[in-house]
Design an enzyme around this catalytic site. Structure first.
Site, PDB file in Angstrom:
ATOM      1  CD  GLU A   7      -1.596  -2.404   1.279  1.00 15.22           C
ATOM      2  OE1 GLU A   7      -0.454  -2.703   1.969  1.00 15.22           O
ATOM      3  OE2 GLU A   7      -2.661  -3.214   0.959  1.00 15.22           O
TER       4      GLU A   7
ATOM      5  CG  HIS B   7     -10.909  -7.190   6.765  1.00 13.68           C
ATOM      6  ND1 HIS B   7     -10.208  -7.519   7.826  1.00 13.68           N
ATOM      7  CD2 HIS B   7     -10.340  -7.097   5.680  1.00 13.68           C
ATOM      8  CE1 HIS B   7      -9.048  -8.174   7.023  1.00 13.68           C
ATOM      9  NE2 HIS B   7      -9.207  -7.943   5.603  1.00 13.68           N
TER      10      HIS B   7
END
Ligand SMILES: Cc1ncc(C[n+]2csc(CCOP(=O)(O)OP(=O)(O)O)c2C)c(N)n1
Ligand SMILES: [Mg+2]
Lengths: 331, 328
Positions: free
Chosen positions: B61, B130
Site C-alpha cells: 500500500e 476490515h
C-alpha cells in the site's frame, strides 16, 4: 525426499492426526459457513496443512508464533482446541476471543499464538519483538512468523527482517508460498520466484523446502530453531505449497485453471503422507482410518459445542477495550 | 434521461469515461485487473484499457499510494485503490506527509491530481481490521480533499470531479453501497465538491448523514413521518470542502440537528460539524446537537455485537425524538 524412518512412528502418526484435524476443521467450517453458523470471512488452508504441522512440531510449548488471515492450521498445530476455534467462528462467548475476533483474529496467548491477523504482514514485526524480548531476557525461546508469498512485498516484512538480521534475533521467517495472493499469481507480484533470496539482503540464510512434505518442513524448521536458540539469528524458510480452495470461501477462482488445481491436488500433503506411512512405515490403512474417524468425531463435538454455546450479550461489545478505563472517564 | 445503475457500476463508469477522455488517467491497486476488484468495481476495465493502464500491484500500500503521488507530480492522473480502508494505515506516511503536503511545502508549485479510492464501512462480521470508517482521521490533515458519496449518481459525478481536479482526493466508498441501485443521469456530468444534497425536505429536525448511513437516515425520516415528525435529511457528499452554508440553512429552518456517521463517535466527522454549527448557528438551535455514530470500540465480529455498536435507523429515530421532546 526425506526418509520417514529417521522419525519415531508415534511422531509421524501425530503429524498425520494434526494434518487431518486441520483439513477436517476447514471443511467443517466451510460447511458451517454455508449453513449459517459462521457469519464472517473464512480463508481455508486446505492443501497447506504440512507447513503448519511441520513448522510447529519443531517448536517447544514456550516458543511463540504469529499467524495470518489463513491461520486455522497454525493454531491447531500449536495445540489449539477446535471447540474454542469453532465457537469463535460462530461468534460465541466460549470462543477464543469471546466472539469479538472471529477467524481473522484467533489468538491463544497460553499456547504462544500471538494472533492471526487481518493485515497482510501485520504479524511479522510482532514476532521480531517477541524474539527481542527473549534475547533481552536470555530465554532460550524462539518466535516464528508465518506469512504468505504476498506479504513479502509489504514494508513491514522488510523492516522487520532487517531488524531481526541486524540484532541476530531468535526469529524464524516462515513463508508459505502458495503461488497466489488473492487472485494475483506470485509471479505477477514479485520479479523473483524464490522468495528466500530476499534473506540475503538481511544477512541471514534463506532456504527452500517442499511445503507439502510435512517431514521435510519439520526437519528444516528444526535446523532454523537450533540456529536461533544458539544465538546465530534468524532464518527465512520458504515452503512451496498450494492453496486448494479459494482465497476465501465463495471465491469464484476465475484466475486459475482446472489443470493447475488438479496438478496440485495430486500432490496433496495428506494423501501423499498417508501413502508413505502405509508403504514406508507399513502402517495398516485401518489404523489411519481409525485416526480419520476419531478426528471426525472430534470435529462433530466442536461443531456441537459451537452451536450450543451461548451468544454474548450485545452490551459485551462495549467491554474490554482497555485494561484500565479510568472509572468510566474513557468514553 | 435517467436509468438505474448500482453504486459499483457508477464508479466503474466514472473511471472508464475519464480513462477514455484522458490518456494520463490510469488505475492501480491490488486485484483491480484480472479479478476486477474484490468488490467487482473495476470489472471490464482491463479488457478495455489493457495492462498498462489497469495495473495489478503487489500487496504494497505504501508503494501504491506513493507511486500514485510520484506519477501525479510528473503529469499523470492516477487513480489508486485501497481495498479496505483499514489498509490505508499501511500507507499513512505517503498519504499524510507526502501526498497531503506536497503542494503546500513546494510553495504551491506541486500539482497533485491523485485520486485514492478507499472502501470503508462495516460489511458485516468482518471484525476490527476490515470494517473501519477512518474519514475523520484525514479531516485533520490539511491538503487532502474528502468525498464520501451515498448514491450511484453522486458517486459517478464526484469521482469524475476528483479525477479531473488538481488536488489529492480521498474517495470513500461504503462497501454496503456497492450493490445498491439508484437512478443516475445518462451521459456526461460532473458534481462539484462542497455542495450538499438535500435528500428529503422537512421542518422539525435536520439529520446530517454521511456516506453509508444516509440510507438509515432516510428510513428513520420515513418512520418519523408516520409519527408526524417532519425531518430534513442532508448529505454533505464531501467533508473537505464542507457545504456549511447548506447545513446552517437547514438548521436555521428546523432548529435541531442530528449528525449520523459510521465513523466512531469520538472525534469523528460529527465532532467537527457540531463544533461548526455551535460556532455559527447556535442562535437557531432549540436543542443540543446530537451525534449518532459507531460506539468508541473496535468493530466486533459477532453480528449482534456489531449491530449494537453501529448506528441504526432506530438510534436515529430515538435521537430525533429526544430533540423534539427537549425543553430548555
Ligand atoms: C495490508 C493489507 N493489504 C491487503 C489485504 C487484503 N488481502 C488479504 S489476504 C491477501 C492476499 C495475501 O496473500 P499471501 O500473503 O500470499 O497469503 P495467502 O492468502 O496466499 O495465504 C490480501 C491482498 C490485507 N488483508 N491487508
Ligand atoms: Mg499466497
Amino acid at each position: 525426499m526425506t526418509s520417514l524412518k529417521h522419525h519415531p512412528l508415534d511422531q509421524l502418526l501425530a503429524f498425520y492426526r494434526l494434518m487431518v484435524t486441520i483439513r477436517e476443521f476447514e471443511l467443517r467450517a466451510a460447511g458451517e459457513r454455508k449453513a449459517g453458523l459462521v457469519p464472517g470471512f473464512l480463508h481455508a488452508c486446505v492443501g497447506q496443512e504440512a507447513t503448519a504441522v511441520g513448522a510447529c512440531a519443531a517448536l517447544n510449548a514456550e516458543d511463540v508464533i504469529t499467524s495470518t488471515h489463513r491461520g486455522h492450521g497454525h493454531l491447531i498445530a500449536k495445540g489449539g482446541d477446535p471447540r474454542f476455534m469453532m465457537a469463535e467462528l460462530a461468534g460465541k462467548t466460549s470462543g477464543y476471543c469471546g466472539g469479538k475476533g472471529g477467524s481473522l483474529h484467533l489468538a491463544d496467548f497460553d499456547l504462544g499464538v500471538l494472533g492471526a491477523n487481518g493485515i497482510v504482514a501485520g504479524g511479522i514485526p510482532m514476532a521480531v519483538g517477541a524474539g527481542l524480548a527473549f534475547q533481552m531476557r536470555r530465554e532460550p525461546r524462539v518466535a516464528l512468523a508465518f506469512f504468505g508469498d504476498g506479504a513479502v512485498n509489504e514494508g513491514a516484512f522488510h523492516e522487520a527482517a532487517n531488524l531481526a538480521g541486524l540484532w541476530k534475533l531468535p526469529v524464524i521467517f516462515f513463508c508459505e508460498n502458495n503461488l497466489y495472493g488473492e487472485g494475483t499469481p506470485q509471479h505477477k507480484q514479485a520479479p523473483i520466484r524464490d522468495l528466500s533470496l530476499r534473506a540475503a539482503g538481511y544477512g541471514f540464510p534463506g532456504v527452500i523446502v517442499d511445503g507439502n512434505d510435512v517431514v521435510a518442513v519439520y526437519e528444516i524448521t528444526l535446523d532454523a530453531v537450533e540456529r536461533a536458540r544458539k544465538g546465530d539469528g534468524p532464518t527465512f524458510i520458504e515452503a512451496k505449497t498450494y492453496r486448494q480452495r479459494g482465497h476465501y470461501e465463495g471465491d469464484p477462482m476465475i484466475y486459475r485453471t482446472e489443470e493447475e488445481m488438479a496438478y496440485w491436488r495430486a500432490r496433496d500433503p495428506i494423501l501423499g503422507f498417508r501413502k508413505r506411512l502405509e508403504e514406508e512405515m507399513e502402517v495398516e490403512p485401518a489404523a489411519l482410518d481409525a485416526v480419520d474417524a476419531e478426528v471426525k468425531a472430534l470435529l462433530d463435538e466442536a461443531v456441537q459445542f459451537a452451536i450450543h454455546s451461548p451468544a454474548p450479550r450485545p452490551e459485551a461489545a462495549l467491554e474490554g477495550v482497555y485494561a484500565d478505563d479510568h472509572g468510566g472517564r474513557v468514553f | 434521461m435517467k436509468r438505474e445503475i448500482t453504486f459499483a457500476q457508477a464508479i466503474n463508469e466514472a473511471m472508464a469515461e475519464e480513462m477514455r477522455r484522458d490518456p494520463s488517467v490510469f488505475l492501480m491497486g491490488e486485484d483491480v485487473g484480472v479479478f476486477g476488484g474484490v468488490f467487482g468495481v473495476s470489472e471490464g476495465l482491463l479488457a478495455e484499457f489493457g495492462e498498462e493502464r489497469v495495473r495489478d500491484t503487489p500487496i504494497s500500500e505504501a508503494a501504491i499510494v506513493g507511486a500514485g503521488l510520484g506519477a501525479a507530480l510528473v503529469g499523470m492522473r492516477p487513480i489508486v485503490e485501497i481495498m479496505f480502508a483499514d489498509f490505508v494505515t499501511v500507507a499513512m506516511d505517503q498519504v499524510v506527509n507526502q501526498v497531503a503536503k506536497a503542494r503546500y511545502m513546494s510553495g504551491g508549485k506541486a500539482r497533485v491530481p491523485l485520486t485514492i479510492r478507499i472502501a470503508n464501512g462495516a460489511p458485516g462480521a468482518a471484525a476490527a481490521q476490515h470494517s473501519q470508517s477512518p474519514e475523520a482521521w484525514f479531516m485533520n490533515v490539511p491538503g487532502l480533499k474528502i468525498a464520501i458519496p451515498s448514491t450511484p449518481a453522486d458517486a459517478k459525478g464526484l469521482l469524475k470531479t476528483a479525477i479531473r481536479g488538481d488536488d489529492p482526493v480521498l474517495f470513500f466508498e461504503h462497501k454496503m453501497l456497492y450493490s445498491r441501485a439508484g437512478s443516475a443521469p445518462e451521459g456526461e456530468y460532473l458534481i462539484p465538491f462542497g455542495r450538499a444534497a438535500v435528500r428529503r425536505e422537512g421542518e422539525d429536525a435536520t439529520i446530517i448523514a454521511i456516506g453509508g448511513p444516509v440510507n438509515a437516515a432516510l428510513s428513520a425520516a420515513e418512520q418519523l413521518a408516520r409519527q408526524s415528525v417532519s425531518v430534513e435529511v442532508i448529505d454533505p457528499r464531501t467533508l473537505v470542502p464542507l457545504d456549511l452554508d447548506a447545513l446552517i440553512a437547514s438548521v436555521r429552518k428546523t432548529g435541531r440537528a442530528v449528525i449520523v456517521h459510521e465513523a466512531h463517535r469520538r472525534a469523528g466527522p460529527g465532532a467537527e460539524i457540531a463544533a461548526l454549527l455551535a460556532e455559527k448557528a447556535i442562535d437557531y438551535l432549540e436543542a443540543p446537537i446530537l451525534r449518532v455514530a459507531a460506539a468508541n470500540v473496535p468493530i466486533p465480529y459477532n453480528p449482534d455485537l456489531e449491530r449494537f455498536v453501529l448506528p441504526t435507523a432506530e438510534d436515529i429515530v430515538e435521537a430525533v425524538m429526544k430533540l423534539i421532546r427537549y425543553e430548555i
